[in-house]
Design an enzyme around this catalytic site. Structure first.
Site, mmCIF file in Angstrom:
data_model
loop_
_atom_site.group_PDB
_atom_site.id
_atom_site.type_symbol
_atom_site.label_atom_id
_atom_site.label_comp_id
_atom_site.label_asym_id
_atom_site.label_seq_id
_atom_site.Cartn_x
_atom_site.Cartn_y
_atom_site.Cartn_z
ATOM 1 N N ASP A 36 0.854 -1.187 0.000
ATOM 2 C CA ASP A 36 0.000 0.000 0.000
ATOM 3 C C ASP A 36 0.889 1.237 0.000
ATOM 4 O O ASP A 36 2.027 1.198 0.475
ATOM 5 C CB ASP A 36 -0.895 0.008 1.236
ATOM 6 N N ILE A 63 2.684 2.383 -6.733
ATOM 7 C CA ILE A 63 2.680 1.539 -7.934
ATOM 8 C C ILE A 63 2.830 2.328 -9.226
ATOM 9 O O ILE A 63 3.057 1.735 -10.283
ATOM 10 C CB ILE A 63 1.424 0.661 -8.005
ATOM 11 N N ASN A 89 -5.002 -4.560 -7.041
ATOM 12 C CA ASN A 89 -6.229 -3.975 -6.503
ATOM 13 C C ASN A 89 -6.142 -2.457 -6.341
ATOM 14 O O ASN A 89 -7.164 -1.781 -6.390
ATOM 15 C CB ASN A 89 -6.540 -4.614 -5.147
ATOM 16 N N TYR A 153 -12.072 7.629 -14.917
ATOM 17 C CA TYR A 153 -12.093 6.356 -14.187
ATOM 18 C C TYR A 153 -12.505 5.208 -15.112
ATOM 19 O O TYR A 153 -11.868 4.144 -15.130
ATOM 20 C CB TYR A 153 -13.063 6.474 -13.020
#
Length: 250
Positions: A36, A63, A89, A153
């Site tokens: 995370d 990431i 995720n 998105y």
């Protein structure tokens, strides 16, 4: 669904859907690295799983950085052995109509939701190719089909679907499966921040009339990640309460 002896990395796993996925994989016996951007959040989540008797560790990673993605995979493999399962995720949702969409919001959404998936998949695939084995599961969204105010998105998640299909074709010869899950309305901290009026509208459009649980997504991930999903690749599974089919009229 036995994952004993398997090594897994779940990104964006400090809370919400990611934490539910990490918890499910750990409960099935996998050694899970909770990755995370929030180092503190990852540490708390890993500590909770460890206290529950599972095998888990934390990794701080952005990431959008290929260097961070490489380091995340390397750390997981150094601690637990070769990586068997990657669950992409981590993601963000920045809503806004096209006429109000800023360059910054567009670029950030694509960087996290799409480039981040590529960075992590590429880092994981290097070792998986050599071992001719692996499972990659990407979390897309029902929104890839389109929704008002979600052009950035939806575009990013549509890219995840296409990326999943293309990499599934490319990696199949190496015994690596790549699949995607498209959640709909799921009970997460992000959703709980919505106003009652917004929640009323969201539920009114839901064919089932109820909100899904993070565990619903986690159970779908466990199928793709485990031995039962060994012959399934390049597929998209909706966990959306039927909203991919239609929305209830007001």
């Amino acid at each position: 669904m036995n994952l004993r002896g398997k090594t897994a990395v779940v990104t964006g796993a400090a809370q919400g859907i990611g934490l539910a996925i990490a918890t499910e994989l750990a409960a099935q016996g996998a050694a899970v690295t909770i990755a995370d951007r929030s180092a503190d959040g990852a540490e708390r989540a890993a500590a909770a799983l460890t206290a529950a008797g599972h095998t888990a560790a934390a990794a701080a990673a952005d990431i959008t950085s290929a260097t961070d993605a490489d380091a995340m995979v390397a750390a997981a493999e150094e601690r637990y052995g070769p990586l068997d399962i990657l669950v992409n995720n981590a993601g963000i949702s920045i809503n806004g109509a096209l006429r109000k969409l800023t360059d910054e919001d567009w670029n950030r959404t694509i960087a996290v939701n799409l480039t981040g998936v590529m960075n992590c998949s590429r880092a994981a695939a290097r070792g998986m190719i050599g071992r001719r084995s692996g499972r990659i599961v990407n979390i897309a969204s029902r929104a890839w089909l389109g929704w008002f105010g979600q052009s950035a998105y939806a575009a990013s998640k549509g890219g995840v679907v296409s990326f999943t299909r293309s990499t599934a074709i490319e990696l199949a010869r190496y015994g690596i499966t790549v699949n995607a899950i498209a959640p709909g309305l799921i009970d997460t901290p992000l959703i709980r921040n919505e106003t009652p009026e917004v929640m009323e509208r969201l539920l009114a459009a839901q064919p089932t009339g109820v909100i899904g649980k993070p565990e619903d997504v986690a159970w779908a991930v466990s199928y793709f990640a485990g031995p039962a999903g060994g012959s399934t690749t390049g597929q998209l599974l909706y966990v959306c309460g039927g909203k991919s089919l239609y929305t209830r009229p007001s």
